[in-house]
Structure formats: structure tokens, C-alpha cells
Design an enzyme around this catalytic site. Structure first.
Site, PDB file in Angstrom:
ATOM      1  CE  LYS A  22      74.816 -20.992  43.220  1.00 53.90           C
ATOM      2  NZ  LYS A  22      74.418 -22.398  43.071  1.00 53.90           N
ATOM      3  CG  ASN A  23      78.158 -22.510  45.777  1.00 49.92           C
ATOM      4  OD1 ASN A  23      77.049 -22.743  45.312  1.00 49.92           O
ATOM      5  ND2 ASN A  23      79.242 -22.437  45.029  1.00 49.92           N
ATOM      6  CB  CYS A 117      74.412 -26.656  36.125  1.00 47.57           C
ATOM      7  SG  CYS A 117      74.026 -24.917  36.316  1.00 47.57           S
ATOM      8  NE  ARG A 122      76.512 -31.164  39.673  1.00 46.81           N
ATOM      9  CZ  ARG A 122      76.209 -29.888  39.868  1.00 46.81           C
ATOM     10  NH1 ARG A 122      77.104 -29.081  40.394  1.00 46.81           N
ATOM     11  NH2 ARG A 122      75.029 -29.413  39.542  1.00 46.81           N
ATOM     12  CG  ASP A 306      81.450 -23.281  41.012  1.00 54.35           C
ATOM     13  OD1 ASP A 306      81.210 -24.181  40.190  1.00 54.35           O
ATOM     14  OD2 ASP A 306      80.800 -23.156  42.074  1.00 54.35           O
ATOM     15  NE  ARG A 398      70.384 -23.022  39.279  1.00 51.89           N
ATOM     16  CZ  ARG A 398      71.492 -23.781  39.234  1.00 51.89           C
ATOM     17  NH1 ARG A 398      72.178 -23.891  38.122  1.00 51.89           N
ATOM     18  NH2 ARG A 398      71.904 -24.420  40.312  1.00 51.89           N
TER      19      ARG A 398
END
Length: 419
Positions: A22-23, A117, A122, A306, A398
Site C-alpha cells: 500500500k505504501n 489515522c 504528522r 508500522d 485501508r
């Protein structure tokens, strides 16, 4: 709202197909804004964040064809709308990644401040300061970033005061079409950054230092289309490694190479998890008992933030104690109260948590608070006695593609309860 029920005590055994990262997929999709030719991404995961990014790019004017069955995304066209609206951007922080490409190619962009999230502030200041160093004019007004570069972006030397994956990605993409040379110092080194840089090179970009913390980009006049395979998701792979280990099982993570794990591999091995590289992927097994191991989250190749929640779930049933320290995000222990509901002994204070292993967890109703917290509760549920019901699993979708189905195929007693 969907829930997931897990009945613990089953040993996992078999093969698990690991999807595209995903990233990596999200910034790779944004590269389509840099060219008027088509960009095709293979091994594309079918995740809600990918759908959101596709919707964002479509409203910019690109044609987005997502073949879920074929795991392929094709993006093509010119941007006819340079605004990224709040209604889409609020759903996902990675939406900020359209800013650099839009500004580089179209010399103007209006992007809502992003969401995602709730795991910390951030800030996007590193993105904005880097673009300003490249000649952009930035204004913040009514929750939007208004950026313009009437004469185009120009090369600059940018020193990141701290490592930022998103800022590295944004400025890397922007620099490919800037005039002159851009040097990114203290750049992020995550495998997803390398994947993005490799894709950009295949589109005609001139990038040196891929894999290091110093990227040198010589701007070009234009980029062309390409077909690029998305690398396997190291966080999904690490998650299933923890799931296999906590159940005393053995699984083959298909297509995964050990080097994408970074320091997580050493932590898992120190905890008693066997990792063996095979041609078909990475074999994960727990032969003996688990041992408590300390972990400190750091930028790659350090221990991934993560993976912190999943590793904490694993340590909750390890022998001895483990100290887990979070250095990336200041609000990423929200899974701790939910794990303690299941009998885990965790004392969190500030940026650190002491986990004292227990012999057995007990199933309970728990609430997911963010993406990685969601899956940590599933991991805990796999080892718990009785039923665990994880509520608010929309976070899970997600970042994990059919996680319940993948676990069920290797022996987990798990079911998605749809409402």
C-alpha cells in the site's frame, strides 16, 4: 459496521500470498500526474486507500482503470482540475503526494491539508519547506495549501532535519521535472522509496543514490509512461509473520525477500521466530517458546513503526519482559488499553511501553483505533482463549486486503461479521 470474530487456539500452517505494498502503491499512482502517457502498475492491492487515491486522481482528470481481479491499475491523461478537495484528502494522508507532481508539471496546485489515522500530528511542513526551496510560493488558507511556481520549479539542495518518507516521496517526484539538479540529503531509505525511484527512472527520470540517504535528481523536460510491478508489502508480511509466531505455526510468505524487513527480522529472530529465505518466498516458523525482546521504532532500516503494534501483541505472550519505544509518532499506543482487556500486562508511559508476557490471553470485545492497531488485536485474538470480536474494522480495510480470508486459509477460525 463490520466486525471480525476470532476464536483463538488454532495453529497457522500453509502459504500466504502477500499483496503489493500500500505504501508503495499510493505514491506510484501519483506519478501518473507527471506524464501524459499511461502508467500501468501490476501487483496492485485492492484496498480502500488505493480506491481513495484513484478517486482523487480521477477528479483531477485522469482516467483510472482498476482491474482488481488482475491486480492491475492503469492511469492516463492530463490533469484538468488542480484542486484536491477536503472530502477526499481527509480520508487519507497520502493524498498530499499529489502536491509535488501537480506543482512540477502544471505549476499550480490547491491541496487540502490531509487526514488519515489519528496517530499523531504528522505535519507537512517538510513537504512545504522543500517545495519553497525549489521556488514555489506557498500559502495556507482555510485548511488548504495554495502552491504556485509560475516559472516552474528549480533544483535545490534540501537537507531534511529529520527523516520523512512522505516528504522524500513528494520532493523526489517534484524534482524529476524541475530545472537543474536537486539533492535530497537525509532522505528516507524505505523500500517503498526505492520502488518509487525505480519507477520514475523507468519513466525517464535521472536519479542517483537510490537506496541511500542522499538522492540526486537531474530534472528532465518530460517523462513518459511505463509499466511497473509494485513490490510486496513488507508490513503485511511482517504482520502475518507475527500471526504465525503467536500461534506456534509455520507459513510461507509468498514472493517476500528478507531484506525488506530491515531490523524487524533481527527482532523476530531474537524473539524465537525462525526466518528462512526460499526461492518461493520467506518461511516463518516458531519452533520453541517466545522470548521478550526490546524494540525501538526508527526509520528504515530500523524497526518499522508500522510493525510496533503487531510486535507488541506478540510480546504479550512472550517469556519475560520487553520494552517497546515509539520514536516516530507520539500517539501510537492506542491499542494498549484494548490488549489489556484481553489480559495483556502492558504499562505505557510516554513514548515507551513495558510488556510483561503472560501465559494466556483471553478473548474479549475490543475496539480498533487505527490501521495497525486493528490487526494487532486480530493477532492477539489468534492466541487468546475464547472469542475475540474486533469492532470498527474499517481501519483494517485501508491497509490489508482480505486479511480474514487469508488467515482462514492457513487455519485460523476467523469470520467477518457484516452488518
Amino acid at each position: 459496521m463490520d466486525r471480525i470474530r476470532i476464536r483463538g487456539g488454532r495453529t497457522l500452517k500453509g502459504n500466504i500470498a502477500i499483496g503489493g505494498a500500500k505504501n508503495a502503491a499510493l505514491p506510484l499512482m501519483a506519478t501518473a500526474l507527471l506524464t501524459d502517457q499511461g502508467v500501468t502498475l501490476t501487483n496492485a492491492p485492492a484496498l480502500s486507500d488505493v480506491v481513495t487515491m484513484g478517486a482523487l486522481l480521477a477528479q483531477h482528470g485522469l482516467r483510472v482503470d482498476h482491474d482488481r481481479a488482475g491486480q492491475k491499475i492503469h492511469l492516463e491523461g492530463a490533469a484538468t482540475n488542480l484542486e484536491a478537495p477536503y472530502d477526499l484528502v481527509r480520508k487519507m494522508r497520502a493524498s498530499i503526494l499529489v502536491l509535488g507532481p501537480l506543482l512540477a508539471r502544471y505549476r499550480s496546485a490547491r491541496v487540502s491539508l490531509p487526514g488519515g489515522c489519528a496517530i499523531g500530528t504528522r505535519p507537512v511542513d517538510l513537504h512545504l519547506k522543500g517545495l519553497e526551496a525549489m521556488g514555489a510560493k506557498i500559502d495556507l488558507e482555510a485548511g488548504y495549501i495554495d502552491a504556485s511556481a509560475p516559472d516552474g520549479l528549480k533544483g535545490a539542495k534540501i537537507l531534511f532535519p529529520q527523516v520523512s518518507v512522505g516528504a522524500t516521496e513528494n520532493l523526489l517526484m517534484a524534482a524529476t521535472l524541475a530545472r537543474g539538479t536537486t539533492t535530497l540529503v537525509n532522505a528516507a531509505r524505505e523500500p517503498e522509496i526505492c520502488d518509487l525511484a525505480t519507477c520514475l527512472v523507468s519513466m525517464g527520470a535521472n536519479i542517483e543514490g537510490i537506496g541511500s540517504d542522499r538522492l540526486v535528481i537531474e530534472g528532465v523536460d518530460s517523462l513518459h509512461g511505463t509499466t511497473h510491478p509494485i513490490l510486496p508489502d513488507r508490513i503485511e508480511a511482517g504482520t502475518f509473520a507475527c500471526a504465525a509466531a503467536i500461534t506456534g505455526g509455520e507459513v510461507l510468505l509468498e514472493g517476500v525477500r528478507l531484506e525488506i524487513f530491515g531490523a524487524c527480522a533481527a527482532n523476530l529472530r531474537d524473539a524465537g521466530v525462525e526466518l528462512v529465505q526460499e526461492d518461493a518466498g520467506l518461511r516463518v516458523a516458531r519452533v520453541d517458546g517466545l522470548r521478550g525482546v526490546d524494540a525501538v521504532t526508527e526509520p528504515f532500516p530500523g524497526f518499522a513503526t508500522d510493525m510496533q503494534a503487531q510486535f507488541m501483541a506478540l510480546m504479550s505472550v512472550a517469556e519475560g519482559a520487553a520494552m517497546i519505544t515509539e520514536t516516530i509518532f507520539e500517539n501510537r499506543f492506542m491499542h494498549v488499553p484494548e490488549l489489556t482487556r484481553m489480559g495483556a500486562r502492558i504499562n505505557a508511559h510516554g513514548s515507551s511501553a513495558i510488556v510483561r508476557g503472560v501465559s494466556r490471553l483471553t478473548g474479549a470485545p475490543v475496539m480498533a483505533t487505527d490501521l495497525r492497531a486493528s490487526v494487532s488485536l486480530i493477532i492477539a485474538g489468534l492466541a487468546a482463549q475464547g472469542d475475540t470480536v474486533v469492532n470498527r474494522v474499517y481501519h483494517l480495510d485501508r491497509g490489508y486486503e482480505r486479511v480474514d480470508e487469508k488467515l482462514a486459509r492457513v487455519g485460523a477460525d476467523i469470520q467477518r461479521l457484516r452488518e
